[in-house]
Design a protein around this motif. Structure first.
Motif, PDB file in Angstrom:
ATOM      1  N   ASP A  53      30.588  29.271  36.759  1.00 12.45           N
ATOM      2  CA  ASP A  53      30.491  29.773  35.213  1.00 12.45           C
ATOM      3  C   ASP A  53      31.430  30.571  34.720  1.00 12.45           C
ATOM      4  OD1 ASP A  53      28.041  32.518  35.918  1.00 12.45           O
ATOM      5  OD2 ASP A  53      30.073  32.223  36.521  1.00 12.45           O
ATOM      6  N   GLY A  54      32.296  30.693  35.182  1.00 16.35           N
ATOM      7  CA  GLY A  54      33.553  31.418  34.395  1.00 16.35           C
ATOM      8  C   GLY A  54      33.551  33.039  34.494  1.00 16.35           C
ATOM      9  N   LYS A  55      32.340  33.555  35.137  1.00 15.93           N
ATOM     10  CA  LYS A  55      32.225  34.985  35.282  1.00 15.93           C
ATOM     11  C   LYS A  55      33.382  35.557  36.335  1.00 15.93           C
ATOM     12  CE  LYS A  55      28.920  38.674  36.082  1.00 15.93           C
ATOM     13  NZ  LYS A  55      27.505  38.947  36.628  1.00 15.93           N
ATOM     14  N   ILE A  56      34.158  36.362  36.086  1.00 10.57           N
ATOM     15  CA  ILE A  56      35.085  37.121  36.960  1.00 10.57           C
ATOM     16  C   ILE A  56      34.346  38.441  37.455  1.00 10.57           C
ATOM     17  CG2 ILE A  56      37.332  37.535  37.523  1.00 10.57           C
ATOM     18  CD1 ILE A  56      38.135  35.384  35.328  1.00 10.57           C
ATOM     19  N   ILE A  57      34.519  38.637  38.567  1.00  7.01           N
ATOM     20  CA  ILE A  57      34.211  39.999  39.388  1.00  7.01           C
ATOM     21  C   ILE A  57      35.184  40.591  39.964  1.00  7.01           C
ATOM     22  CG2 ILE A  57      32.330  41.066  40.602  1.00  7.01           C
ATOM     23  CD1 ILE A  57      30.618  38.541  40.359  1.00  7.01           C
ATOM     24  N   TYR A  58      35.390  41.939  39.829  1.00  9.05           N
ATOM     25  CA  TYR A  58      36.453  42.583  40.621  1.00  9.05           C
ATOM     26  C   TYR A  58      35.870  43.689  41.512  1.00  9.05           C
ATOM     27  CZ  TYR A  58      39.396  40.255  37.057  1.00  9.05           C
ATOM     28  OH  TYR A  58      40.104  39.560  36.283  1.00  9.05           O
ATOM     29  N   VAL A  59      36.462  44.125  42.526  1.00  8.50           N
ATOM     30  CA  VAL A  59      36.118  45.225  43.369  1.00  8.50           C
ATOM     31  C   VAL A  59      36.670  46.416  42.473  1.00  8.50           C
ATOM     32  CG1 VAL A  59      38.293  45.080  44.617  1.00  8.50           C
ATOM     33  CG2 VAL A  59      36.257  46.006  45.705  1.00  8.50           C
ATOM     34  N   ASP A  60      35.763  47.610  42.890  1.00  6.60           N
ATOM     35  CA  ASP A  60      36.226  48.793  41.818  1.00  6.60           C
ATOM     36  C   ASP A  60      37.649  49.015  41.952  1.00  6.60           C
ATOM     37  OD1 ASP A  60      33.121  50.312  42.021  1.00  6.60           O
ATOM     38  OD2 ASP A  60      33.825  48.790  40.965  1.00  6.60           O
ATOM     39  N   SER A  61      38.336  49.082  43.248  1.00  2.00           N
ATOM     40  CA  SER A  61      39.739  49.600  43.478  1.00  2.00           C
ATOM     41  C   SER A  61      40.717  48.793  42.718  1.00  2.00           C
ATOM     42  CB  SER A  61      39.896  49.583  44.814  1.00  2.00           C
ATOM     43  OG  SER A  61      39.960  48.226  45.433  1.00  2.00           O
ATOM     44  N   VAL A  62      40.346  47.617  42.128  1.00  3.83           N
ATOM     45  CA  VAL A  62      41.588  46.945  41.346  1.00  3.83           C
ATOM     46  C   VAL A  62      41.121  46.666  39.933  1.00  3.83           C
ATOM     47  CG1 VAL A  62      42.127  45.692  43.608  1.00  3.83           C
ATOM     48  CG2 VAL A  62      40.762  44.601  41.814  1.00  3.83           C
ATOM     49  N   LYS A  63      39.994  47.092  39.400  1.00  4.12           N
ATOM     50  CA  LYS A  63      39.421  46.793  37.965  1.00  4.12           C
ATOM     51  C   LYS A  63      40.333  47.590  37.117  1.00  4.12           C
ATOM     52  CE  LYS A  63      34.446  46.537  38.489  1.00  4.12           C
ATOM     53  NZ  LYS A  63      33.252  46.962  38.345  1.00  4.12           N
ATOM     54  N   GLY A  64      40.701  46.789  36.071  1.00  3.99           N
ATOM     55  CA  GLY A  64      41.660  47.354  35.161  1.00  3.99           C
ATOM     56  C   GLY A  64      43.234  47.131  35.413  1.00  3.99           C
ATOM     57  N   ARG A  65      43.503  46.727  36.602  1.00  2.00           N
ATOM     58  CA  ARG A  65      45.015  46.473  37.145  1.00  2.00           C
ATOM     59  C   ARG A  65      45.048  44.983  37.569  1.00  2.00           C
ATOM     60  NH1 ARG A  65      46.626  48.903  41.705  1.00  2.00           N
ATOM     61  NH2 ARG A  65      44.563  48.725  42.672  1.00  2.00           N
ATOM     62  N   PHE A  66      44.115  44.273  37.904  1.00  5.64           N
ATOM     63  CA  PHE A  66      44.297  42.941  38.496  1.00  5.64           C
ATOM     64  C   PHE A  66      43.392  42.010  37.482  1.00  5.64           C
ATOM     65  CE2 PHE A  66      44.989  43.450  43.356  1.00  5.64           C
ATOM     66  CZ  PHE A  66      45.791  44.470  43.160  1.00  5.64           C
ATOM     67  N   THR A  67      44.108  40.983  37.347  1.00 11.35           N
ATOM     68  CA  THR A  67      43.558  39.829  36.341  1.00 11.35           C
ATOM     69  C   THR A  67      43.398  38.570  37.307  1.00 11.35           C
ATOM     70  OG1 THR A  67      44.107  40.975  34.509  1.00 11.35           O
ATOM     71  CG2 THR A  67      43.455  38.692  34.331  1.00 11.35           C
ATOM     72  N   ALA A  68      42.189  37.896  37.505  1.00  8.62           N
ATOM     73  CA  ALA A  68      42.047  36.621  38.206  1.00  8.62           C
ATOM     74  C   ALA A  68      41.787  35.715  36.945  1.00  8.62           C
ATOM     75  CB  ALA A  68      40.874  36.797  39.070  1.00  8.62           C
ATOM     76  N   SER A  69      42.415  34.395  37.193  1.00  8.84           N
ATOM     77  CA  SER A  69      42.150  33.285  36.260  1.00  8.84           C
ATOM     78  C   SER A  69      42.253  31.908  37.117  1.00  8.84           C
ATOM     79  CB  SER A  69      43.149  33.282  34.981  1.00  8.84           C
ATOM     80  OG  SER A  69      44.327  33.568  35.656  1.00  8.84           O
TER      81      SER A  69
END
Length: 123
Positions: A53-69
């Motif tokens: 559905d387009g929602k992207i979820i990150y583990v806390d340790s990479v939030k703000g540093r990694f971008t998935a697309s």
């Protein structure tokens, strides 16, 4: 159905790398695609989920540093990794569920995996 990974490499702390995962045999953007990583002597852990559905979820340790697309035209997924830290050192894998748009955290649920890409971050 196959996933072919590319990218990875060695960088110093604070550097950036980009991983690519090209899917063949199905339409990647319609279902779950995930990024996992496994450090030496550690369990394989999830890093990011790209849901159908387009929602992207990150583990806390990479939030703000990694971008998935994803890129529909290329049938591919990407993981842009910025501000890398030594603790990010691991083999990174893309994984897919062709039958679900929701991504479960349990790695045993995934039957399709890329070959893995080594990421090494030196201090």
């Amino acid at each position: 159905v196959q996933l072919a990974e590319s990218g990875g490499g060695s960088v110093q702390t604070g550097g950036s790398l980009r991983l690519s995962c090209v899917a063949s045999g199905y339409t990647a953007s319609d279902s779950c695609m995930a990024w996992f990583r496994q450090g030496a002597g550690k369990e394989r852990e999830w890093v990011a989920f790209i849901q159908g559905d387009g929602k992207i979820i990150y583990v806390d340790s990479v939030k703000g540093r990694f971008t998935a697309s994803t890129d529909r035209s290329e049938n591919s997924a990407y993981l842009q990794m910025n501000t890398l830290k030594p603790e990010d050192t691991a083999t990174y894998y893309c994984a897919a569920l062709t039958w679900s748009w929701v991504c479960p955290p349990d790695r045993t649920r995934y039957s399709i995996w890329g070959q893995g890409s080594q990421v090494t971050v030196s201090s």
